[in-house]
Write a protein that holds these residues in place. Sequence first.
Motif, PDB file in Angstrom:
ATOM      1  N   GLY A  78      10.843-107.511 -44.869  1.00 26.56           N
ATOM      2  CA  GLY A  78      11.173-108.828 -45.427  1.00 26.56           C
ATOM      3  C   GLY A  78      10.661-109.962 -44.561  1.00 26.56           C
ATOM      4  O   GLY A  78      10.123-110.946 -45.075  1.00 26.56           O
ATOM      5  N   ASP A  79      10.826-109.861 -43.248  1.00 23.08           N
ATOM      6  CA  ASP A  79      10.345-110.908 -42.345  1.00 23.08           C
ATOM      7  C   ASP A  79       8.822-110.994 -42.363  1.00 23.08           C
ATOM      8  O   ASP A  79       8.252-112.084 -42.369  1.00 23.08           O
ATOM      9  CB  ASP A  79      10.834-110.671 -40.916  1.00 23.08           C
ATOM     10  CG  ASP A  79      12.302-110.996 -40.740  1.00 23.08           C
ATOM     11  OD1 ASP A  79      12.891-111.636 -41.625  1.00 23.08           O
ATOM     12  OD2 ASP A  79      12.868-110.606 -39.700  1.00 23.08           O
ATOM     13  N   ASP A  80       8.151-109.835 -42.364  1.00 27.04           N
ATOM     14  CA  ASP A  80       6.689-109.822 -42.418  1.00 27.04           C
ATOM     15  C   ASP A  80       6.198-110.463 -43.713  1.00 27.04           C
ATOM     16  O   ASP A  80       5.243-111.233 -43.722  1.00 27.04           O
ATOM     17  CB  ASP A  80       6.150-108.394 -42.343  1.00 27.04           C
ATOM     18  CG  ASP A  80       6.384-107.742 -40.992  1.00 27.04           C
ATOM     19  OD1 ASP A  80       6.660-108.465 -40.014  1.00 27.04           O
ATOM     20  OD2 ASP A  80       6.299-106.501 -40.920  1.00 27.04           O
ATOM     21  N   ARG A  81       6.854-110.126 -44.806  1.00 23.62           N
ATOM     22  CA  ARG A  81       6.466-110.654 -46.112  1.00 23.62           C
ATOM     23  C   ARG A  81       6.678-112.164 -46.179  1.00 23.62           C
ATOM     24  O   ARG A  81       5.810-112.907 -46.653  1.00 23.62           O
ATOM     25  CB  ARG A  81       7.277-109.955 -47.206  1.00 23.62           C
ATOM     26  CG  ARG A  81       6.946-110.417 -48.593  1.00 23.62           C
ATOM     27  CD  ARG A  81       7.808-109.671 -49.617  1.00 23.62           C
ATOM     28  NE  ARG A  81       7.621-110.166 -50.945  1.00 23.62           N
ATOM     29  CZ  ARG A  81       6.611-109.823 -51.740  1.00 23.62           C
ATOM     30  NH1 ARG A  81       5.720-108.952 -51.331  1.00 23.62           N
ATOM     31  NH2 ARG A  81       6.501-110.330 -52.941  1.00 23.62           N
ATOM     32  N   ALA A  82       7.805-112.633 -45.704  1.00 24.02           N
ATOM     33  CA  ALA A  82       8.104-114.068 -45.726  1.00 24.02           C
ATOM     34  C   ALA A  82       7.090-114.848 -44.900  1.00 24.02           C
ATOM     35  O   ALA A  82       6.599-115.900 -45.340  1.00 24.02           O
ATOM     36  CB  ALA A  82       9.516-114.328 -45.222  1.00 24.02           C
ATOM     37  N   ALA A  83       6.745-114.333 -43.740  1.00 25.10           N
ATOM     38  CA  ALA A  83       5.760-115.007 -42.889  1.00 25.10           C
ATOM     39  C   ALA A  83       4.390-115.029 -43.564  1.00 25.10           C
ATOM     40  O   ALA A  83       3.685-116.044 -43.522  1.00 25.10           O
ATOM     41  CB  ALA A  83       5.683-114.319 -41.529  1.00 25.10           C
ATOM     42  N   ALA A  84       4.012-113.926 -44.206  1.00 24.66           N
ATOM     43  CA  ALA A  84       2.723-113.859 -44.896  1.00 24.66           C
ATOM     44  C   ALA A  84       2.674-114.852 -46.056  1.00 24.66           C
ATOM     45  O   ALA A  84       1.666-115.544 -46.250  1.00 24.66           O
ATOM     46  CB  ALA A  84       2.467-112.440 -45.397  1.00 24.66           C
ATOM     47  N   ILE A  85       3.741-114.929 -46.824  1.00 26.78           N
ATOM     48  CA  ILE A  85       3.782-115.852 -47.963  1.00 26.78           C
ATOM     49  C   ILE A  85       3.728-117.298 -47.481  1.00 26.78           C
ATOM     50  O   ILE A  85       3.017-118.128 -48.064  1.00 26.78           O
ATOM     51  CB  ILE A  85       5.008-115.575 -48.852  1.00 26.78           C
ATOM     52  CG1 ILE A  85       4.822-114.234 -49.569  1.00 26.78           C
ATOM     53  CG2 ILE A  85       5.236-116.710 -49.844  1.00 26.78           C
ATOM     54  CD1 ILE A  85       6.054-113.744 -50.304  1.00 26.78           C
ATOM     55  N   ASP A  86       4.443-117.611 -46.412  1.00 26.30           N
ATOM     56  CA  ASP A  86       4.401-118.976 -45.865  1.00 26.30           C
ATOM     57  C   ASP A  86       2.989-119.354 -45.438  1.00 26.30           C
ATOM     58  O   ASP A  86       2.495-120.434 -45.768  1.00 26.30           O
ATOM     59  CB  ASP A  86       5.337-119.107 -44.658  1.00 26.30           C
ATOM     60  CG  ASP A  86       6.799-119.187 -45.024  1.00 26.30           C
ATOM     61  OD1 ASP A  86       7.114-119.369 -46.212  1.00 26.30           O
ATOM     62  OD2 ASP A  86       7.632-119.064 -44.105  1.00 26.30           O
ATOM     63  N   THR A  87       2.341-118.464 -44.707  1.00 26.41           N
ATOM     64  CA  THR A  87       0.989-118.737 -44.217  1.00 26.41           C
ATOM     65  C   THR A  87       0.002-118.856 -45.366  1.00 26.41           C
ATOM     66  O   THR A  87      -0.807-119.788 -45.415  1.00 26.41           O
ATOM     67  CB  THR A  87       0.556-117.623 -43.243  1.00 26.41           C
ATOM     68  OG1 THR A  87       1.478-117.584 -42.153  1.00 26.41           O
ATOM     69  CG2 THR A  87      -0.851-117.846 -42.727  1.00 26.41           C
ATOM     70  N   ALA A  88       0.062-117.912 -46.300  1.00 26.82           N
ATOM     71  CA  ALA A  88      -0.873-117.913 -47.426  1.00 26.82           C
ATOM     72  C   ALA A  88      -0.672-119.138 -48.311  1.00 26.82           C
ATOM     73  O   ALA A  88      -1.651-119.748 -48.762  1.00 26.82           O
ATOM     74  CB  ALA A  88      -0.714-116.635 -48.242  1.00 26.82           C
ATOM     75  N   SER A  89       0.570-119.514 -48.561  1.00 27.42           N
ATOM     76  CA  SER A  89       0.808-120.657 -49.446  1.00 27.42           C
ATOM     77  C   SER A  89       0.309-121.953 -48.817  1.00 27.42           C
ATOM     78  O   SER A  89      -0.220-122.818 -49.522  1.00 27.42           O
ATOM     79  CB  SER A  89       2.277-120.753 -49.855  1.00 27.42           C
ATOM     80  OG  SER A  89       3.100-120.979 -48.746  1.00 27.42           O
TER      81      SER A  89
END
Length: 87
Positions: free
Chosen positions: A50-61
């Motif tokens: 979940g933390d990895d996914r949230a960080a990836a989505i923040d960066t990508a967005s």
Amino acid sequence: MLGVDLAEKGNFSTQFNEAMMVLNERINRKFPDNYQAGFNPNRDYSRDYGDDRAAAIDTASAAVASALRKGAGVRQAAEAGATSIGI
């Protein structure tokens, strides 16, 4: 705004959402949510997906939004988001 009149390029929110939908499948494969990861027999149970996914989505967005503001199309913005998170 930075160099582009978004009214001329189309609706920013619509373009942003479309770019993120294009990118979403790739994000799901590389950064599964904890529910999806639970079905993987090779899952590392000590890892917090979940933390990895949230960080990836923040960066990508952020990368998608920046690309759109600079005049990129939907697919170009999605690729900028993918590049920002290494997928």
